[in-house]
Design an enzyme around this catalytic site. Sequence first.
Site, PDB file in Angstrom:
ATOM      1  N   ALA A 120       0.767  -1.252   0.000  1.00  0.00           N
ATOM      2  CA  ALA A 120       0.000   0.000   0.000  1.00  0.00           C
ATOM      3  C   ALA A 120       0.798   1.302   0.000  1.00  0.00           C
ATOM      4  CB  ALA A 120      -0.938   0.003   1.210  1.00  0.00           C
ATOM      5  N   ALA A 121       2.052   1.289   0.463  1.00  0.00           N
ATOM      6  CA  ALA A 121       2.777   2.562   0.661  1.00  0.00           C
ATOM      7  C   ALA A 121       2.847   3.367  -0.643  1.00  0.00           C
ATOM      8  CB  ALA A 121       4.175   2.289   1.185  1.00  0.00           C
ATOM      9  N   PRO A 122       2.719   4.711  -0.560  1.00  0.00           N
ATOM     10  CA  PRO A 122       2.554   5.542   0.648  1.00  0.00           C
ATOM     11  C   PRO A 122       1.105   5.680   1.136  1.00  0.00           C
ATOM     12  CG  PRO A 122       2.788   6.931  -1.277  1.00  0.00           C
ATOM     13  CD  PRO A 122       2.896   5.514  -1.774  1.00  0.00           C
ATOM     14  N   GLY A 123       0.203   4.894   0.553  1.00  0.00           N
ATOM     15  CA  GLY A 123      -1.150   4.831   1.114  1.00  0.00           C
ATOM     16  C   GLY A 123      -2.236   5.568   0.354  1.00  0.00           C
ATOM     17  N   ASP A 149       2.259  -2.885   4.281  1.00  0.00           N
ATOM     18  CA  ASP A 149       3.476  -2.901   3.479  1.00  0.00           C
ATOM     19  C   ASP A 149       4.593  -3.581   4.246  1.00  0.00           C
ATOM     20  OD1 ASP A 149       5.317  -2.361   1.267  1.00  0.00           O
ATOM     21  OD2 ASP A 149       3.837  -0.874   0.670  1.00  0.00           O
ATOM     22  N   ASP A 201       4.460  -8.887   5.173  1.00  0.00           N
ATOM     23  CA  ASP A 201       5.121  -9.324   3.948  1.00  0.00           C
ATOM     24  C   ASP A 201       4.076 -10.028   3.071  1.00  0.00           C
ATOM     25  OD1 ASP A 201       6.569 -10.552   1.951  1.00  0.00           O
ATOM     26  OD2 ASP A 201       8.128 -11.339   3.280  1.00  0.00           O
ATOM     27  N   ASP A 259      -1.905  -3.888  -5.789  1.00  0.00           N
ATOM     28  CA  ASP A 259      -1.151  -3.007  -6.680  1.00  0.00           C
ATOM     29  C   ASP A 259       0.308  -3.421  -6.505  1.00  0.00           C
ATOM     30  OD1 ASP A 259      -0.923  -0.592  -8.413  1.00  0.00           O
ATOM     31  OD2 ASP A 259       0.275   0.118  -6.736  1.00  0.00           O
ATOM     32  N   CYS A 316       1.948  -0.336 -12.609  1.00  0.00           N
ATOM     33  CA  CYS A 316       2.242   0.915 -13.326  1.00  0.00           C
ATOM     34  C   CYS A 316       3.184   0.606 -14.495  1.00  0.00           C
ATOM     35  CB  CYS A 316       2.816   1.971 -12.395  1.00  0.00           C
ATOM     36  SG  CYS A 316       4.341   1.476 -11.583  1.00  0.00           S
TER      37      CYS A 316
END
Length: 275
Positions: free
Chosen positions: A91-94, A114, A141, A159, A212
């Site tokens: 998820a980071a940075p959220g 994360d 993890d 993601d 991405c």
Amino acid sequence: DSLYENVGATSIRVNTSKISTEECVKLLEKEGVHVEKGAYVENALEISGYDSLGFLETFEKGYFQVQDVSSMLVGLAANPKSGDHVIDICAAPGGKSIHVADLLNGTGHVESRDLTDYKVGLIEENIFRCGFKNITAKRADALMFDETAKETADIVIADLPCSGLGVLKKKSDIKYRMTQSQIEELVQLQRAILKNAVTYVKSGGTLIYSTCTIAKEENDLQVDWILENLPLQLVSLEGCICEELLKDCEREGVLQLLPGREKTDGFFLAKFQKR
């Protein structure tokens, strides 16, 4: 394509459970910020002409989140219902987690995970600034199976780490570093994570897979692998994502954005339902 000419522009998403987009625009303009409408997403804006986000009261009060439009499409595709339990596994940075928490409007819960303390810290900073109570950050993890999460989530957002070939405009060194064998390794990593992720989804629940990149091996071919190997079926993105983006889709439930064709980074997402 004024988005790309205005090199200093930052893409943001208004947290509409806290403030309306119109009100946020007014406050930003009062702070001397130049604001333009973003592409494809109602509460997306492009801001420029400011020194630092930290000096903006609108930012400090959590009225908006810095997020690329392509990334906002994940929350919209997830389309959470009031009370949903959501796990965002990398998820980071959220940004996506906070978007979903915003869409849940104070209900349900988002678990934003994360791998490292540093990354969890980044998520926690954003949660604290936005002030949402229906979201927590957790160190986990994604490669390790979490028995406690089994079949608990209405929605899982995956993601995943990828070759990043959709963001070459921002990180042009990627194309010199990424080899075919590295892409193959990433494909295997994604599959290992997906095998865990699918077990966290309740029967009938949703899994969103996104990257991405524009590499076929990580996108369309990965969808083929998912359909063959996991108890998932593709579901339509109609009604979640604007028609303008869906009109070129070759496959229901799958969206590939290309830099230069769309006004976004290169990005891919697929929406699945657990059988």
